[in-house]
Design a protein around this motif. Structure first.
Motif, mmCIF file in Angstrom:
data_model
loop_
_atom_site.group_PDB
_atom_site.id
_atom_site.type_symbol
_atom_site.label_atom_id
_atom_site.label_comp_id
_atom_site.label_asym_id
_atom_site.label_seq_id
_atom_site.Cartn_x
_atom_site.Cartn_y
_atom_site.Cartn_z
ATOM 1 N N LEU A 12 -1.367 6.323 4.398
ATOM 2 C CA LEU A 12 -0.315 6.629 5.365
ATOM 3 C C LEU A 12 0.485 5.399 5.769
ATOM 4 N N ARG A 13 -0.010 4.222 5.452
ATOM 5 C CA ARG A 13 0.677 3.000 5.858
ATOM 6 C C ARG A 13 1.848 2.650 4.951
ATOM 7 N N LEU B 80 4.070 4.896 3.311
ATOM 8 C CA LEU B 80 5.006 5.969 3.003
ATOM 9 C C LEU B 80 6.437 5.561 3.358
ATOM 10 N N TYR C 134 4.375 13.015 6.359
ATOM 11 C CA TYR C 134 3.037 13.604 6.253
ATOM 12 C C TYR C 134 2.657 14.197 7.598
ATOM 13 N N ASN D 180 -6.053 15.167 4.496
ATOM 14 C CA ASN D 180 -6.053 13.966 3.664
ATOM 15 C C ASN D 180 -7.456 13.763 3.080
#
Length: 369
Positions: free
Chosen positions: A233-234, A236, A242, A226
């Protein structure tokens, strides 16, 4: 024949991109009688030569970096020493320090340059660099572009078409995936998804891919570092998984399990698209963007996959829907991708082509002597 490669980084510090290409070239030509050495800066250099498979690596101290350029105050003396014993010096562009070393050292050894990419992100400095670059390139005995598209669309190479030939980057055959790794990955992500593998850099078009996946709700698996926290990531949705960085074997497992591969890179910094070659090697249909580089050479539109306009999430979404909804099309394109890999992108093909280049520049040098 002894070949000296010169680049800003190499194994074991960096095993991606250009270093990976150099490694493959060195190993695939070893049995043809070529002995390769690599000179590269390192933040923590080894005092002794490092043996990497069948070739050697010589490291010098990297003192600092400017605009992604590794600077070493001791590399010139080491370059003079190693190049004096080499039959051919093989440069890898872009790295301006190599330009300076070649011109200052005054070496007369046959020289080959692989033109991996234009300078894209630092192009605002080109007015300053152009005189040095032109003097350097004009002194090369052979320039190699990695795709016909890049040879034709690069402003730098357009001025040197007669001096430049095309040799695509090649890969060796893929290794068999251990059953345990394949089973573990299947339990984690399932099968039949669209796959992206690669570091999440600024030019990869990840945001457009995420928009497409959100719109279609089709399964998407993303694997890779990343970079600069470009992926939130919060936020998705459930259809996007991921995985972060994966090993080579885990990557091959993902390629086995996926139904198609996507590379949404939207600017010319994606000069070739080695990830597409990996997908073709695995016999997978591909989705990529038309950016005037090697990506559309690896992924031939309508034959091995689908090529869409860059920075267009709707076009990406439509391509994803088309692939995942048509099994026969996927099989046909995947078979064509595998065939194209064997014909154009296998390491053995690349090795044969560079073998001819090395011999040609040495023969021309002998005629000049």
């Amino acid at each position: 024949m002894k070949i000296l490669h010169v680049y800003k980084t190499y194994y074991p510090d960096d095993v991606t991109g250009v270093p990976r290409f150099i490694h493959t070239l060195a190993e695939s030509t070893y049995k043809r009688g070529f002995h390769h050495e690599v000179l590269a800066p390192s933040a923590h250099p080894s005092k002794n030569a490092i043996k990497i498979s069948n070739h050697k690596v010589f490291q010098v101290k990297q003192n600092f970096r400017i605009s992604s350029t590794s600077i070493s105050l001791s590399i010139l003396s080491k370059f003079k020493s190693l190049s004096s014993d080499a039959d051919v010096v093989h440069y890898h562009f872009p790295w301006p320090i190599a330009d300076i070393m070649h011109l200052v050292s005054g070496i007369s050894k046959p020289s080959v340059l692989t033109y991996h990419s234009d300078i894209v992100r630092q192009r605002r400095h080109m007015w300053l660099y152009n005189p040095l670059m032109n003097a350097f390139l004009d002194r090369m005995d052979a320039i190699v572009a990695t795709s016909p598209a890049y040879r034709q669309t690069s402003c730098v190479l357009q001025k040197r078409l007669l001096q430049t030939q095309v040799i695509p980057i090649g890969l060796p055959e893929r290794q068999d995936v251990p059953a345990g790794i394949l089973s573990a990955m299947r339990a984690k992500v399932g099968e039949g998804f669209i796959l992206f593998v690669g570091a999440l850099r600024y030019y990869k078009g990840i945001n457009y891919l995420l928009q497409a996946a959100r719109a279609t709700k089709l399964p998407l698996v993303i694997a890779g570092k990343n970079q600069d926290l470009r992926l939130d990531l919060r936020s998705l949705p459930e259809n996007i998984v991921y995985l972060g960085e994966v090993t080579e074997m885990e990557k091959e497992a993902l390629l086995t399990l996926c139904s198609g591969f996507v590379l949404p890179s939207h600017v010319r910094s994606e000069a070739f698209g080695i990830a597409l070659v990996e997908a073709a090697r695995a016999g997978k249909p591909m989705i990529s963007c038309e950016i005037g580089t090697g990506t559309s050479f690896v992924n031939a539109h309508g034959e091995t996959g689908i090529v869409v306009p860059p920075a267009d999430s709707k076009a990406l979404a439509d391509a994803m829907r088309r692939l995942l909804s048509d099994r026969i099309l996927r099989q046909k394109m995947g078979t064509s991708a595998r065939r194209r890999f064997l014909q154009r992108f296998h390491a053995g093909v690349m090795a044969q082509n560079y073998t001819e280049v090395y011999h040609q520049v040495c023969e021309r040098a002998a005629q000049r002597a």
